[in-house]
Every structure is written in structure tokens, then in C-alpha cells.
Design a protein around this motif. Sequence first.
Motif, PDB file in Angstrom:
ATOM      1  N   ASP A   1       0.852  -1.182   0.000  1.00 52.02           N
ATOM      2  CA  ASP A   1       0.000   0.000   0.000  1.00 52.02           C
ATOM      3  C   ASP A   1       0.895   1.242   0.000  1.00 52.02           C
ATOM      4  OD1 ASP A   1      -2.291   1.497   0.012  1.00 52.02           O
ATOM      5  OD2 ASP A   1      -2.954   0.911   2.016  1.00 52.02           O
TER       6      ASP A   1
ATOM      7  N   THR B   1      -6.505   4.042  -0.378  1.00 57.46           N
ATOM      8  CA  THR B   1      -6.508   2.632   0.003  1.00 57.46           C
ATOM      9  C   THR B   1      -7.869   2.007  -0.228  1.00 57.46           C
ATOM     10  OG1 THR B   1      -4.757   2.956   1.657  1.00 57.46           O
ATOM     11  CG2 THR B   1      -6.164   1.018   1.920  1.00 57.46           C
TER      12      THR B   1
ATOM     13  N   LYS C   1       1.913   0.453   4.284  1.00 60.42           N
ATOM     14  CA  LYS C   1       2.173   1.622   3.450  1.00 60.42           C
ATOM     15  C   LYS C   1       3.674   1.874   3.452  1.00 60.42           C
ATOM     16  CE  LYS C   1      -2.383   3.655   4.343  1.00 60.42           C
ATOM     17  NZ  LYS C   1      -2.909   2.467   5.060  1.00 60.42           N
TER      18      LYS C   1
END
Length: 329
Positions: free
Chosen positions: A125, A144, A217
Motif C-alpha cells: 500500500d 486505500t 504503506k
Amino acid sequence: MSINMNSLEPLVSVIIPTYNRLEYLKQAITSAIQQKYQNLEIIVSDNCSSENPQAMVESFQDSRIKFWRHEQNIGMLGNQFNAFKMAQGKYVASLHDDDMWNEDFLSKLVPHLETNPDLILAFCDQYIIDGDSKINLAATENNTRSYKRDQIVAGVHQNFTQIGLMDKSIPTAAACVIRNGVLDWDSIPAEVGGMWDLYLTYLCCVSGYGIYYVPEKLTRYREHEQTDTLLSGSRNTQAKIRKAKSEIFCYQIFMADKNLQEFHQYFKKQWLTANTTLGIGLLRDQQISAARPYFWQTLSEQKFNLRTLVALILSFTPRILSNKILKIS
């Protein structure tokens, strides 16, 4: 395959195509150099920027960096894939010149590819940052959710057409590591244009390999006034036209692929939407006669499509009136 013969880590080629983004480029290179994973070659390919970034690149004094400068601008796609073809690593990863990686990006993705030779890529991500490199939390969470990465189970996925081509969850151009040598970079047609990352995802989907998802992330995608996705969704008519043409080409390829027949209706819907988008772009560009066939094409397949029907009607209305309406559409 390895620059550092004493390293047990396979070589990763970091691809950084660049054009007129000197300060952002410096941040991108810094994030590559600072990776915990160290066995890298960093290929910076400059597309004939007005300000030659060579001196700045060389100021890093890092032997892993290879700088290439085109004598003339060869277009975004040409610059991107010229760099891919220069890669000598077992794995390749694309880093836009205005994006950044967390220091553990490669160290958390590459091992999954090493462990499982049946995987073609590993992805994660990403954060969304602004022009000043500040994280936009609201935009990050929206990104997302929009790409449904919050719904993807961590680990291996063997059949990932839904994830890759329908949900578009895989940020091929910004947050993944690809096994080099599987894809033929020369086979990617110029017509894919700015949708090259979607086409690259398509090639991965039909490769027979699987993928791995790390639900963290680990990269920072920058949104600013020059970002291609913002330009194509804004009032920039030429960007809208380019994107729509690329989408039409890609979805035609996807529809024709017999391996993807179960997704044919979805691809056709996207193709028709792109036809209307291109028509609207051409209308804004005062190319009225060129625009109408795209509206007729859509309406011949979808008997009632309000967006398309309104655009077609506007193509027959006085220019002053239609221009006012198109500016807010």
C-alpha cells in the motif's frame, strides 16, 4: 547479476525516469539510496530536461547510480521503458521522480519473491503526500479504500485479474517489485501511453505467475499539479484526450484476450466509458466532427447512456452554449 559479489542479496534495479523535477528527483534518489536493502543499481533516465540534472545526481557520489540523458525528448513511455531495458537486476522496481520509498520498502518485498520463484511481483500500500512531502491522511485512506487494498488478504494470490485489472489495486508504477526477465519490455506497444502501468499489470495477470501483497504503506505517492492522474481528471483537455485514447487501446486488447473472457463485460463497459470521455475531450478541443463517432459508438452498444447522449446533443448546439456546459462537465 550482482554488483556486490560479497552480498547474498540479489541485485535490484531501481528505475527512476525523470523530466524537469530536479528537487523532487533529489528526494526520490535519496529514498532509494537509504534503503535497508543495499544491493542496488539505480538507473536515472533523464528525458532531456531543460535543466540537466547530471551534476545533482553525481553529487550523491554513489557508485550504484547510473545516469542516462537522452539528447532529445522521447516521450514519457519511451523514457520509462528505455530504463527498464537497461536493468541488469534479478528484480526491477519503478520509482517516479516525484515519489519516495520508505527505507524498508525493498527489504519487505524482495524476500517474498526470493522465497517463491512462482511469483512475478510483490506490492504494498502507499501514503499520499502533497507537493511539500507532507502526508495527507484523508487522501491516503481514500486511496486505500478506492483501490480496495484494505480488502486484500496478505500473502500469495495466484489468480489476480480481479485485483489487478478491475480493482486496479496493484500500483505497478510506484509500489511494487517485479521479477525481471519474465516480461518482454519491447512487447509493450506505444499506444498504451500513460496507461502503461495498467498494461504492465495485464501482462503480469496473464503470465501464469502469482503475486504477493504486503498490507503496509511502504511508499509515498505525490499528488501535485503536475501529476498525470490529476491532469487527466482536471480541465486539461489534452491530458484527458491522451488518457482516453490509451484506455480505449488497452481495453480493446483485454476484451480480445480469450483468457479473460469472464471479465469481458467489465472491460467493454470501461471501453465504452473511455469512448465517451474521448469524445468529450475532442468537443472541448473544438474537434466536433471527430468527437461524434465516439458518442455514436457508445450509444450503438448502450441504447441509453445519459452522459453520452447529453454530450452528443451538445455537439449539435451552438458552440458558445456547449462550451459553457462542457467547462463544468
